[in-house]
Design a protein around this motif. Structure first.
Motif, PDB file in Angstrom:
ATOM      1  N   VAL A 283       4.501  -6.209  10.072  1.00  0.00           N
ATOM      2  CA  VAL A 283       5.211  -5.726   8.888  1.00  0.00           C
ATOM      3  C   VAL A 283       6.627  -6.271   8.791  1.00  0.00           C
TER       4      VAL A 283
ATOM      5  N   ASP B  61      -2.596  -1.763  12.898  1.00  0.00           N
ATOM      6  CA  ASP B  61      -2.803  -0.926  11.709  1.00  0.00           C
ATOM      7  C   ASP B  61      -2.403   0.507  12.015  1.00  0.00           C
TER       8      ASP B  61
ATOM      9  N   ASP C 277       1.345   6.740   4.452  1.00  0.00           N
ATOM     10  CA  ASP C 277       0.144   5.921   4.315  1.00  0.00           C
ATOM     11  C   ASP C 277       0.169   5.101   3.029  1.00  0.00           C
TER      12      ASP C 277
ATOM     13  N   ASN D  30       2.405   2.080   3.607  1.00  0.00           N
ATOM     14  CA  ASN D  30       2.155   1.378   4.868  1.00  0.00           C
ATOM     15  C   ASN D  30       3.251   1.633   5.901  1.00  0.00           C
TER      16      ASN D  30
END
Length: 424
Positions: free
Chosen positions: A69, A92, A127, A130
């Motif tokens: 990320v 993830d 969520d 992200n």
């Protein structure tokens, strides 16, 4: 140091690293996932029992690996130049939380002999985005070359980065104007309060930001809290609301006595004391204990609308020791009926504080922990001293990092049958 070795990663360890073995030694490996095979560079080999390494290249990838990320922390950078603070950013989110849960359960099993599964819960909205944009506070540094940025992972080397994806948008915007405006050796705390304008606090070297009378405001539900400009506050923008609700839920109402000598230990500016007062409005008595004078002053103001609330400046261990020495029989009875909230620093409450709590024997403890190993160590002491872990929740309040928040309830074991207690 500097050797590159192929490693099979077996499991996760506390601290944002995973575990492998090589030549009979444990290797703690950064930037990988259990189940992977990686090429890693040895970064620390001073201990006989273990070494540390950073992943250079993934040979066999986990199904849970994702594009990092934060490009500045990814494998595209040399390990010495990877920004710190997003050590799980290549995994993830669901798997991050599963790994965090395994660290908690393993710590409790090994250190406290407690078998308890836990699900790490997401904060509202994480969520959907992200797990980005949640940090309302970041610390940046400057070096002799004039570079401004975070430290590289596990070092004090400043690295330049083009963006801050974990930062709240107001924090990220403030960082854009920092290069060229600061001097070497400064630390920059970029802060975006929920009820005050964003700002940058500048300090020189390692002395930390200057403390002063100036205050900012943070909003939690219908309440506002004042704190000093550089005082402690939860970093995740949703964390104060999440922890308020979790602490309220963690208190067993059948064991709560508003007239008892209820305490909020390591109370800061009164966030969790306010949670108790809002959960049990009326004539509830509660005292916050906090060593920081400025925080205590803010707590007194933040709780001023509750006549039963008091703010006490002092170290928690000394406060409890003094209470034990000077308490009357009536006060000791009120303490045995008490609910105690404790939110210690990352190192945990420690043996002396836990021993004092066991001796004073309050009815229930609500322990807010930000380190699973420290919590497990204290839980071992408390359960050996007559408490039972009756409830525990965990929250992912630091997405893409190894940090996790725990809220646990420990009830004095002799009360588990009666489920009621009184200071009378």
């Amino acid at each position: 140091m500097g050797d590159e070795i192929e490693l099979d990663i077996t499991n996760v360890a506390h601290g944002g690293v995973c575990v492998s073995r090589y030549g009979g030694r444990v290797v703690f490996v950064a930037d990988t996932i259990p189940g992977e095979r990686v090429l890693a560079r040895v970064t620390e080999a001073r201990k006989k029992s273990f070494v540390r390494a950073s992943t250079v290249r993934v040979i066999t990838a986990s199904e849970h690996r994702r594009e990092h990320v934060w490009a500045a922390a990814s494998l595209d950078r040399d390990p010495a130049e990877r920004a710190g603070g997003a050590e799980f950013g290549h995994i993830d989110l669901a798997e991050q939380r599963r790994l965090l849960a395994s660290v908690i359960t393993d710590s409790l099993r090994r250190m406290a002999g407690i078998e308890r599964e836990v699900v790490v819960e997401a904060a509202p909205g994480d969520d959907e985005c992200n797990g980005l944009g949640w940090r309302t506070r970041i610390s940046l540094h400057t070096d002799a070359a004039g570079r401004v940025g975070p430290y590289a992972a596990r070092t004090h080397t400043v690295v330049e980065v083009p963006d801050y994806p974990l930062a709240h948008h107001e924090v990220a915007m403030l960082t854009l104007g920092l290069p060229g405006t600061v001097r070497a050796g400064q630390t920059l705390d970029v802060i975006a309060p929920s009820a005050s304008p964003p700002f940058v606090a500048v300090s020189e070297g390692s002395r930390g930001p200057q403390r002063g009378a100036a205050r900012i405001r943070e909003r939690v539900g219908s309440r506002e809290f004042e704190l000093s400009k550089t005082g402690f506050w939860q970093v995740h923008l949703a964390a104060p609301d999440v922890l308020t609700a979790a602490v309220q839920d963690a208190i067993d109402p059948a064991l709560f006595d508003p007239a008892a000598d209820n305490l909020d230990l390591y109370g800061g500016v009164g966030l969790l004391a306010a949670a108790v007062l809002d959960r049990f409005p009326g004539k509830t008595r509660i005292t916050t204990v906090e060593s920081d004078v400025l925080a205590t002053e803010c707590a007194a103001d933040n709780l001023a609308d509750s006549p039963g609330a008091y703010a006490q400046t002092g170290r928690v261990d000394r406060y409890l020791a003094n209470y034990q020495r000077g308490a009357t029989p009536a006060e000791l009875a009120r303490m045995r009926a008490a609910t105690i909230i404790l939110d210690p620093p990352r190192s945990g409450a420690g043996g002396e504080v836990c021993a004092a709590l066991i001796s004073l024997a309050p009815a229930q403890l609500v322990y807010v922990a930000c380190d699973p190993v420290a919590f497990a160590r204290d839980a071992a002491t408390l359960t050996a001293g007559g408490y039972t872990l009756t409830g525990m929740r965990a929250f992912d309040l630091f997405p893409h990092t190894h940090h996790v928040e725990i809220v646990a309830t420990l009830v004095r074991s002799d009360l588990l049958g009666s489920r009621s207690v009184s200071a009378e």
